[in-house]
Design a protein around this motif. Structure first.
Motif, mmCIF file in Angstrom:
data_model
loop_
_atom_site.group_PDB
_atom_site.id
_atom_site.type_symbol
_atom_site.label_atom_id
_atom_site.label_comp_id
_atom_site.label_asym_id
_atom_site.label_seq_id
_atom_site.Cartn_x
_atom_site.Cartn_y
_atom_site.Cartn_z
ATOM 1 N N PRO A 60 -4.541 2.695 -0.769
ATOM 2 C CA PRO A 60 -5.321 2.145 0.344
ATOM 3 C C PRO A 60 -6.755 2.666 0.389
ATOM 4 C CG PRO A 60 -3.926 3.914 1.119
ATOM 5 C CD PRO A 60 -3.568 3.719 -0.324
ATOM 6 N N LEU B 265 0.836 -1.197 0.000
ATOM 7 C CA LEU B 265 0.000 0.000 0.000
ATOM 8 C C LEU B 265 0.872 1.249 0.000
ATOM 9 C CD1 LEU B 265 -2.853 -0.724 2.574
ATOM 10 C CD2 LEU B 265 -2.936 -0.904 0.104
ATOM 11 N N THR C 91 -0.457 -0.402 -4.655
ATOM 12 C CA THR C 91 -1.830 0.014 -4.875
ATOM 13 C C THR C 91 -2.247 0.983 -3.780
ATOM 14 O OG1 THR C 91 -4.081 -0.796 -5.268
ATOM 15 C CG2 THR C 91 -2.772 -1.954 -3.617
ATOM 16 N N SER D 231 -7.717 -2.380 -0.416
ATOM 17 C CA SER D 231 -7.111 -1.439 -1.359
ATOM 18 C C SER D 231 -7.993 -1.257 -2.582
ATOM 19 C CB SER D 231 -5.733 -1.951 -1.809
ATOM 20 O OG SER D 231 -5.882 -3.096 -2.629
ATOM 21 N N THR E 140 -5.932 3.095 7.768
ATOM 22 C CA THR E 140 -6.232 2.164 6.690
ATOM 23 C C THR E 140 -7.301 1.174 7.146
ATOM 24 O OG1 THR E 140 -4.289 0.921 7.400
ATOM 25 C CG2 THR E 140 -4.020 2.387 5.504
#
Length: 633
Positions: A98, A80, A96, A156, A137
Motif C-alpha cells: 500500500p 493490499l 501489492t 498501491s 492507506t
C-alpha cells in the motif's frame, strides 16, 4: 465470446526512459508488446490487454485489463498487504504493497490524477488501515468505464511484466514495468466487466506522466542528502556517504558507501534471500538482505553486457554458479574495487538506497527511498576498504547508477549531484542528490550555488565518468598550454591531480620558478616538488600563487593554496600534483585533494560541471552544513 485480435500494442511509456542507455547499449528488442483481446459479452464491445502480474510457482499469472485511453491511472483486482513476500499472500491472488496516506504520492494522485467526476464520486478519507500496517492507506476514486459509476480503490506500489519484440517476433525475455500510480479495487467492482477482465489499463498516463514530471515540484524537499566522511586508513584517502540500509520500527540501520563517480552500479555487503520480510526468521536484523535478480530477466543481460566493468582481471560471468539456495539462477555481475583496482563478483539484486530529505538548510527526519538495481557482495570484497565502509555508491552517468534511479515516483528528482568533500577526518562533508538551494553556515541566507561557475561536461566512449576540457594551466599569469585533443577526467577515488609527464614537467618548472624564494625540501613520494615549511594550529603557513585551470568556455577554476599544497610532515609541504607517466591516460585527472572544501556539481540534465573554488575564501567550508535532524511534517 472472446475474439482474439492479432494485434500487438507498443507500450511507449515503459521504453521512454531508456533513451540515454540506447546511445551505449542497443537491446535485442525495439518495443514492448502485449496482446489485445476483443470482448462482446458485456453491455458494449470492449478491448483488453493481457499483462503478467506476478510470478508464482515457477510461472507467471496473467490478468486482462480493459484498454482505456481516458483513465488517469491503472486499477485492478488485487489485495493490499504490508508484507507481500512469498508465503504471505494467498495462492492465485495478486498482492501489492500500500501507499500510505502520509506519502506525497497519495496527495498528488488525488489532486492531479484522480477522476474528475464530482457528482457520483464520494469524498475520500484516510480512515482505512491494514492489519499490522500501522499507517492509514490511500483511497482514491475510480470510474467504471462500463456504467460511469464512481467507486473507491486503494493506491498501491505495483509491478507488471510484459514481453519484448523486435517488431517481427515476440521474445521470451520479459521486461519489468513499474507504473507510478496503480490502485487495488475489490472483485465486486468488476461485475459489469467482460468475463475474466479484472482491471483497467490507463494508457493516458503515457503522456500525463511526463507532463507531471516537469510540472510537479515537491513542497517538502528539494534534494536527498547524506553526510560524507573522509578516511585515511586505506591505501589512499577515500570518502564515504552514510545512507540508511533499512528501518526497523523507529530504529535506522546505516551503512557507509564509498563515493565513486565512475562506478556503473552500486554494490555493497548484503545477503540474497528469496524472502526479505522484516522478521528474524527471514533475515537477521543486523544483516542487509535483498531479493535476487533472476538470470532470466532481460535486465540481467543489460547489466552484464553494458553496465558492469570490462577488465582483463574480471572473471567470466557466464560460468559463475548460482548463489546457494536461490532456486532459479541468479544474476552475477563484475564489480571493481576502487582501492586496489581488482575485479570481483557480486549478484545483482532489487535494492533500496534510503536517504534523508532536505530543502538545502538541514536534514529532515523524513526519508526517501530509491528503488533500483544494485549488487550484493560478500564481506571479503571489502577487506581493502576503510574501516566500517562496506560498499560503493555509484554516482556515474550509467543508467542504473544512483542519480538515474529516482524515476519510479510521481515526479523525477533532478539528476544533479552536488559533492562537498571535507578536508579533516573529524569533519563531515555533504552529498546532495537533486536541486539546490544549498546553504552552509554561518551565511545561512546565502545559497552556495551562487558561487558556482560552470563548464560543459564531455562524454567519452566506454566510460560512465565525468570529463571536462582544460585548455591551459595558468600559474602567475603564465599559461601552460594543454594539447587540444586532451580531455580531463574528474575522480572521487584518486587522491591527487595526476598529469601526463610532459604536462607535469612544465607545471613543476613554472611552479618552481614562482616559488624560488621558498626553501626547497627533499621530495617525498608520490610528489616531485616539496618545500621546507612549518605548520601552526593545523594550518599551512606556506603561501603560494593560485593555479588556474582555464576551461573550455573561458571560465577559470582557481586552485588555492589549501588545495594545491599538501602538508606531509611538520617541516615539509609538497605540491599535490603527481606525475602519471609518459603514457598516462587520461592525460589529466583531477583528484579529491583539489575538491576538498569546494562545492562541485555534476549537472547531468544540462551536461555541465559546476565548481565554487575554495569555500574557505567565503568564510565557510564543506563541514558547515547544518546536520541537525529536523521534522518537516
Amino acid at each position: 465470446m472472446h475474439l482474439l485480435l492479432q494485434l500487438l500494442v507498443i507500450v511507449l511509456a515503459f521504453v521512454s526512459h531508456e533513451h540515454e542507455a540506447v546511445a551505449q547499449y542497443v537491446p535485442p528488442y525495439t518495443s514492448i508488446v502485449v496482446p489485445v483481446n476483443k470482448h462482446t459479452d458485456a453491455a458494449k464491445d470492449l478491448y483488453s490487454v493481457q499483462i503478467m502480474t506476478t510470478y508464482v510457482n515457477m510461472q507467471y499469472m496473467h490478468a486482462n485489463f480493459l484498454l482505456d485511453i481516458d483513465a488517469p491511472f491503472i486499477w485492478h483486482n488485487c489485495i493490499l498487504q504490508w508484507n507481500i513476500y512469498p508465503g504471505s499472500c494467498p495462492n492465485n491472488t495478486y498482492c501489492t504493497s500500500p501507499v500510505s496516506c502520509e506519502e506525497f504520492q497519495c496527495t498528488d494522485v488525488r489532486t492531479s490524477y484522480s477522476y474528475e467526476n464530482s457528482a457520483s464520486c464520494p469524498p475520500v478519507t484516510n480512515s482505512s488501515t491494514l492489519p499490522g500496517w500501522g499507517f492509514c492507506t490511500c483511497p482514491v476514486n475510480v470510474i467504471n468505464p462500463m456504467n460511469g459509476s464512481c467507486g473507491e480503490a486503494q493506491l498501491s506500489y505495483d509491478e507488471f511484466t510484459v514481453n519484448t519484440s523486435d517488431g517481427k517476433n515476440v521474445f521470451t525475455g520479459q521486461y519489468g514495468a513499474y507504473p507510478n500510480a496503480a490502485a487495488c479495487a475489490p472483485s465486486s467492482s468488476f461485475n459489469s466487466f467482460p468475463a475474466n477482465v479484472t482491471g483497467v489499463m490507463a494508457f493516458s498516463f503515457i503522456s500525463h506522466q511526463h507532463e507531471a514530471i516537469s510540472q510537479y515540484v515537491p513542497t517538502f524537499f528539494t534534494s536527498l542528502v547524506a553526510p560524507i566522511r573522509k578516511h585515511t586508513d586505506a591505501a589512499k584517502p577515500l570518502y564515504s556517504a552514510q545512507t540508511i540500509s533499512s528501518i526497523e520500527g523507529t530504529k535506522s540501520f546505516h551503512e557507509n558507501l564509498l563515493i565513486d563517480i565512475d562506478a556503473p552500479l552500486t554494490y555493497h555487503e548484503c545477503i540474497l534471500k528469496k524472502s526479505i520480510a522484516y522478521r528474524d526468521h527471514y533475515c537477521r536484523i543486523e544483516k542487509i538482505c535483498r531479493q535476487p535478480l533472476q538470470c532470466s530477466e532481460d535486465i540481467c543481460r543489460v547489466l552484464q553486457n553494458s553496465y558492469t566493468y570490462r577488465n582483463p582481471s574480471c572473471p567470466s560471468i557466464t560460468s559463475i554458479p548460482s548463489s546457494p539456495d536461490m532456486g532459479n539462477c541468479t544474476c552475477p555481475v563484475n564489480v571493481l574495487d576502487p582501492v586496489t583496482g581488482s575485479c570481483g563478483l557480486a549478484y545483482a539484486s532489487h535494492d533500496a538506497i534510503i536517504m534523508h530529505t532536505s530543502k538545502g538548510r538541514q536534514f529532515f527526519i523524513q526519508v526517501n527511498t530509491a528503488s533500483q538495481y544494485a549488487s550484493c557482495a560478500s564481506s571479503t570484497s571489502f577487506k581493502s576498504f576503510p574501516a566500517n565502509v562496506t560498499g560503493v555508491m555509484a554516482l556515474s552517468t550509467a543508467r542504473y547508477a544512483l542519480p538515474d534511479s529516482f524515476r519510479n515516483y510521481m515526479y523525477e528528482i533532478p539528476k544533479i549531484i552536488a559533492i562537498c568533500l571535507p578536508s579533516r577526518l573529524s569533519a563531515r562533508g555533504i552529498l546532495f542528490l537533486g536541486n539546490g538551494p544549498y546553504y552552509f553556515l554561518p551565511q545561512s541566507d546565502v545559497d552556495v550555488t551562487s558561487y558556482l561557475s560552470y563548464t560543459p561536461l564531455l562524454k567519452k566512449p566506454d566510460s560512465f565518468g565525468y570529463f571536462i576540457r582544460v585548455n591551459a594551466i595558468v600559474i602567475k599569469n603564465r599559461s601552460i598550454k594543454v594539447p587540444a585533443n586532451i580531455t580531463t577526467k574528474l575522480s572521487t577515488t584518486e587522491p591527487y591531480t595526476t598529469l601526463r609527464t610532459d604536462i607535469y614537467y612544465n607545471v613543476i618548472r613554472r611552479f618552481s620558478k614562482v616559488t624560488k624564494k621558498i626553501p626547497p625540501a627533499k621530495a617525498i613520494a608520490p610528489f616531485g616538488l616539496c618545500f621546507r615549511t612549518s605548520k601552526y594550529n593545523g594550518t599551512i603557513s606556506l603561501k603560494v600563487p593560485g593555479i588556474d585551470l582555464s576551461l573550455q568556455n573561458g571560465k577559470n577554476w582557481t586552485i588555492s593554496t589549501t588545495n594545491s599544497i599538501k602538508q606531509i610532515t611538520k617541516y615539509v609541504a609538497c605540491l599535490a600534483f603527481v606525475d602519471g607517466g609518459a603514457a598516462s591516460e587520461p592525460a589529466i585527472m583531477i583528484g579529491t585533494f583539489q575538491f576538498e572544501d569546494n562545492l562541485v556539481v555534476f549537472d547531468i540534465i544540462n551536461s555541465r560541471f559546476g565548481f565554487s573554488s575554495s569555500l574557505l575564501r567565503k568564510q565557510t567550508s564543506c563541514s558547515h552544513f547544518n546536520f541537525t535532524l529536523t521534522n518537516n511534517s
